[in-house]
Design a protein around this motif. Structure first.
Motif, PDB file in Angstrom:
ATOM      1  N   GLY A   1      -8.898  16.358  -6.057  1.00  0.00           N
ATOM      2  CA  GLY A   1      -9.796  15.681  -6.705  1.00  0.00           C
ATOM      3  C   GLY A   1      -9.386  14.535  -7.921  1.00  0.00           C
ATOM      4  N   PHE A   2      -8.171  14.224  -7.897  1.00  0.00           N
ATOM      5  CA  PHE A   2      -7.617  13.152  -8.710  1.00  0.00           C
ATOM      6  C   PHE A   2      -7.495  11.885  -7.843  1.00  0.00           C
ATOM      7  CE2 PHE A   2      -6.820  16.962 -10.949  1.00  0.00           C
ATOM      8  CZ  PHE A   2      -7.023  16.703 -12.301  1.00  0.00           C
ATOM      9  N   GLU A   3      -8.071  10.936  -8.347  1.00  0.00           N
ATOM     10  CA  GLU A   3      -7.689   9.710  -7.552  1.00  0.00           C
ATOM     11  C   GLU A   3      -6.435   8.789  -8.007  1.00  0.00           C
ATOM     12  OE1 GLU A   3      -9.453   4.801  -6.690  1.00  0.00           O
ATOM     13  OE2 GLU A   3     -10.173   6.114  -8.379  1.00  0.00           O
ATOM     14  N   ILE A   4      -5.461   8.992  -7.110  1.00  0.00           N
ATOM     15  CA  ILE A   4      -4.218   8.378  -7.456  1.00  0.00           C
ATOM     16  C   ILE A   4      -3.892   7.032  -6.773  1.00  0.00           C
ATOM     17  CG2 ILE A   4      -1.745   8.879  -7.238  1.00  0.00           C
ATOM     18  CD1 ILE A   4      -2.256  11.738  -7.336  1.00  0.00           C
ATOM     19  N   ARG A   5      -3.183   6.239  -7.485  1.00  0.00           N
ATOM     20  CA  ARG A   5      -2.985   4.621  -6.933  1.00  0.00           C
ATOM     21  C   ARG A   5      -1.724   4.443  -7.120  1.00  0.00           C
ATOM     22  NH1 ARG A   5      -7.749   1.761  -5.615  1.00  0.00           N
ATOM     23  NH2 ARG A   5      -6.625  -0.038  -5.836  1.00  0.00           N
ATOM     24  N   LEU A   6      -1.159   3.943  -6.400  1.00  0.00           N
ATOM     25  CA  LEU A   6       0.490   3.606  -6.615  1.00  0.00           C
ATOM     26  C   LEU A   6       0.622   2.293  -5.673  1.00  0.00           C
ATOM     27  CD1 LEU A   6       3.401   4.460  -7.377  1.00  0.00           C
ATOM     28  CD2 LEU A   6       3.679   5.347  -4.850  1.00  0.00           C
ATOM     29  N   GLY A   7       1.174   1.139  -6.464  1.00  0.00           N
ATOM     30  CA  GLY A   7       1.492  -0.164  -5.907  1.00  0.00           C
ATOM     31  C   GLY A   7       1.632  -1.139  -6.909  1.00  0.00           C
ATOM     32  N   SER A   8       1.356  -2.445  -6.599  1.00  0.00           N
ATOM     33  CA  SER A   8       1.604  -3.554  -7.358  1.00  0.00           C
ATOM     34  C   SER A   8       0.749  -3.523  -8.706  1.00  0.00           C
ATOM     35  CB  SER A   8       1.258  -4.858  -6.828  1.00  0.00           C
ATOM     36  OG  SER A   8       0.138  -5.010  -6.411  1.00  0.00           O
ATOM     37  N   PRO A   9       1.144  -4.248  -9.838  1.00  0.00           N
ATOM     38  CA  PRO A   9       0.276  -4.211 -11.043  1.00  0.00           C
ATOM     39  C   PRO A   9      -1.122  -4.663 -10.808  1.00  0.00           C
ATOM     40  CG  PRO A   9       2.472  -5.261 -11.648  1.00  0.00           C
ATOM     41  CD  PRO A   9       2.413  -4.839 -10.104  1.00  0.00           C
TER      42      PRO A   9
ATOM     43  N   GLN B   1      -5.555   5.727   1.655  1.00  0.00           N
ATOM     44  CA  GLN B   1      -5.818   4.353   2.195  1.00  0.00           C
ATOM     45  C   GLN B   1      -4.428   3.599   1.963  1.00  0.00           C
ATOM     46  OE1 GLN B   1      -9.209   2.215   1.027  1.00  0.00           O
ATOM     47  NE2 GLN B   1     -10.321   4.089   1.274  1.00  0.00           N
ATOM     48  N   GLU B   2      -4.199   2.620   2.848  1.00  0.00           N
ATOM     49  CA  GLU B   2      -2.747   1.706   2.450  1.00  0.00           C
ATOM     50  C   GLU B   2      -3.389   0.281   2.728  1.00  0.00           C
ATOM     51  OE1 GLU B   2       1.578   0.522   4.303  1.00  0.00           O
ATOM     52  OE2 GLU B   2       0.267   2.398   5.165  1.00  0.00           O
ATOM     53  N   GLU B   3      -3.124  -0.635   1.591  1.00  0.00           N
ATOM     54  CA  GLU B   3      -3.371  -1.971   1.570  1.00  0.00           C
ATOM     55  C   GLU B   3      -1.962  -2.663   1.901  1.00  0.00           C
ATOM     56  OE1 GLU B   3      -6.263  -3.595  -1.004  1.00  0.00           O
ATOM     57  OE2 GLU B   3      -7.127  -1.995  -1.303  1.00  0.00           O
ATOM     58  N   LYS B   4      -1.544  -3.140   2.868  1.00  0.00           N
ATOM     59  CA  LYS B   4      -0.407  -3.778   3.108  1.00  0.00           C
ATOM     60  C   LYS B   4      -0.036  -4.926   2.224  1.00  0.00           C
ATOM     61  CE  LYS B   4      -0.535  -2.845   8.284  1.00  0.00           C
ATOM     62  NZ  LYS B   4      -0.615  -3.677   9.589  1.00  0.00           N
ATOM     63  N   GLY B   5       1.450  -4.518   1.719  1.00  0.00           N
ATOM     64  CA  GLY B   5       1.738  -5.641   0.658  1.00  0.00           C
ATOM     65  C   GLY B   5       1.058  -5.307  -0.698  1.00  0.00           C
ATOM     66  N   LYS B   6       0.337  -4.295  -0.990  1.00  0.00           N
ATOM     67  CA  LYS B   6      -0.360  -4.036  -2.241  1.00  0.00           C
ATOM     68  C   LYS B   6      -0.108  -2.627  -2.698  1.00  0.00           C
ATOM     69  CE  LYS B   6      -4.053  -7.440  -1.473  1.00  0.00           C
ATOM     70  NZ  LYS B   6      -5.597  -7.752  -1.402  1.00  0.00           N
ATOM     71  N   GLY B   7      -0.320  -1.792  -1.825  1.00  0.00           N
ATOM     72  CA  GLY B   7      -0.088  -0.411  -2.497  1.00  0.00           C
ATOM     73  C   GLY B   7      -0.744   0.681  -1.740  1.00  0.00           C
ATOM     74  N   ILE B   8      -0.909   1.908  -2.035  1.00  0.00           N
ATOM     75  CA  ILE B   8      -1.390   3.092  -1.363  1.00  0.00           C
ATOM     76  C   ILE B   8      -2.368   3.783  -2.459  1.00  0.00           C
ATOM     77  CG2 ILE B   8       0.356   3.346   0.308  1.00  0.00           C
ATOM     78  CD1 ILE B   8       1.350   5.924  -1.449  1.00  0.00           C
ATOM     79  N   SER B   9      -3.493   4.461  -1.685  1.00  0.00           N
ATOM     80  CA  SER B   9      -4.220   5.301  -2.608  1.00  0.00           C
ATOM     81  C   SER B   9      -4.998   6.478  -2.011  1.00  0.00           C
ATOM     82  CB  SER B   9      -5.335   4.369  -3.122  1.00  0.00           C
ATOM     83  OG  SER B   9      -6.404   3.954  -2.073  1.00  0.00           O
TER      84      SER B   9
END
Length: 252
Positions: free
Chosen positions: A31-39, A18-26
């Motif tokens: 099996g591991f949930e990875i999130r990359l983006g703003s604090p 998933q991608e949330e514009k202006g926030k980050g991707i996940s």
């Protein structure tokens, strides 16, 4: 957690991206949930007033963050100073307010500077500007694509011409950006040269027509002179633009 993730599998299987514009991707990787983006997107409470921050989490455990600080191009102050005398300037930034103080020093007092701008925000801002006057948008990323396309003139800045660049009217290498005022001056001069070419062509044809009607020019001579007229106008326009480019010390 990190070592377990590394040893999980050689082949990475990604799902639920998933991608949330202006926030980050996940997404789910093996099996591991990875999130990359703003604090805020990661759930990290940290002071981001001095730099742009990108954080990473695995299974909601924050494992690290990147601090990104802006480095301004040499000659940027001079370029902004020259442009501000000719145009109304505005800044639309997807970053946070960390650069507010630096930008206030570079841009003239009263310049509208907006932070935390999403691609949609930039597009709507350009639409509002276009309602008042023709606008030139300068951008260097995919987030600027909509605004670049919507503006009267879209100028995309690229570090390498072989890399992807958003659709735009003009593509300029990053190391040439500070010469933008010179290129705009070249555009104005080239426009005058083209108009002068039309005037010369018009006068040439009027004189030629008058001489032909008076019987001073035979059809054969007229057939020879007509293409010479077009070649002359094109040659003069090309040489004129090259001369101005040389005078402005502009190189392709």
């Amino acid at each position: 957690m990190l070592s377990t993730f590394h040893k999980s599998k050689k082949e990475n299987i990604v799902s639920d991206y998933q991608e949330e514009k202006g926030k980050g991707i996940s997404g789910i990787v093996n099996g591991f949930e990875i999130r990359l983006g703003s604090p805020a997107f990661i759930g990290l409470s940290v002071d981001s007033s001095n730099a742009s921050i990108i954080a990473v989490s695995i299974n909601q455990e924050i494992i690290g963050r990147f601090l990104i600080r802006t480095k301004y191009r040499s000659g940027l102050n001079s370029m902004i100073d020259r442009l501000s005398k000719l145009f109304d300037l505005a800044v639309l930034s997807g970053d946070n307010e960390a650069e507010q103080e630096n930008l206030n020093k570079i841009f003239p007092q009263g310049t509208k500077i907006s932070f935390n701008q999403t691609p949609e925000n930039k597009l709507h801002a350009i639409e509002d500007f276009e309602k008042k006057q023709k606008t030139m948008m300068i951008g260097d990323g995919l987030n600027d694509a909509g605004a670049l396309k919507r503006s009267f003139v879209g100028l995309s800045v690229a570090e390498n011409m072989s890399n992807f660049t958003p659709a735009s009217d003009v593509i300029m290498l990053g190391d040439k950006l500070t010469e933008l005022p010179k290129f705009l001056q070249l555009v104005q001069s080239s426009k005058r040269i083209v108009l002068a070419g039309f005037v010369v062509s018009f006068i040439y044809n009027i004189v030629g027509l008058a001489l032909a009607v008076a019987g001073f020019i035979t059809p054969v001579i007229a057939a020879i002179l007509m293409p010479i007229s077009s070649i002359t106008v094109v040659a003069l326009s090309t040489l004129g633009v090259k001369f101005i480019s040389h005078r402005l010390n502009l190189k392709a």
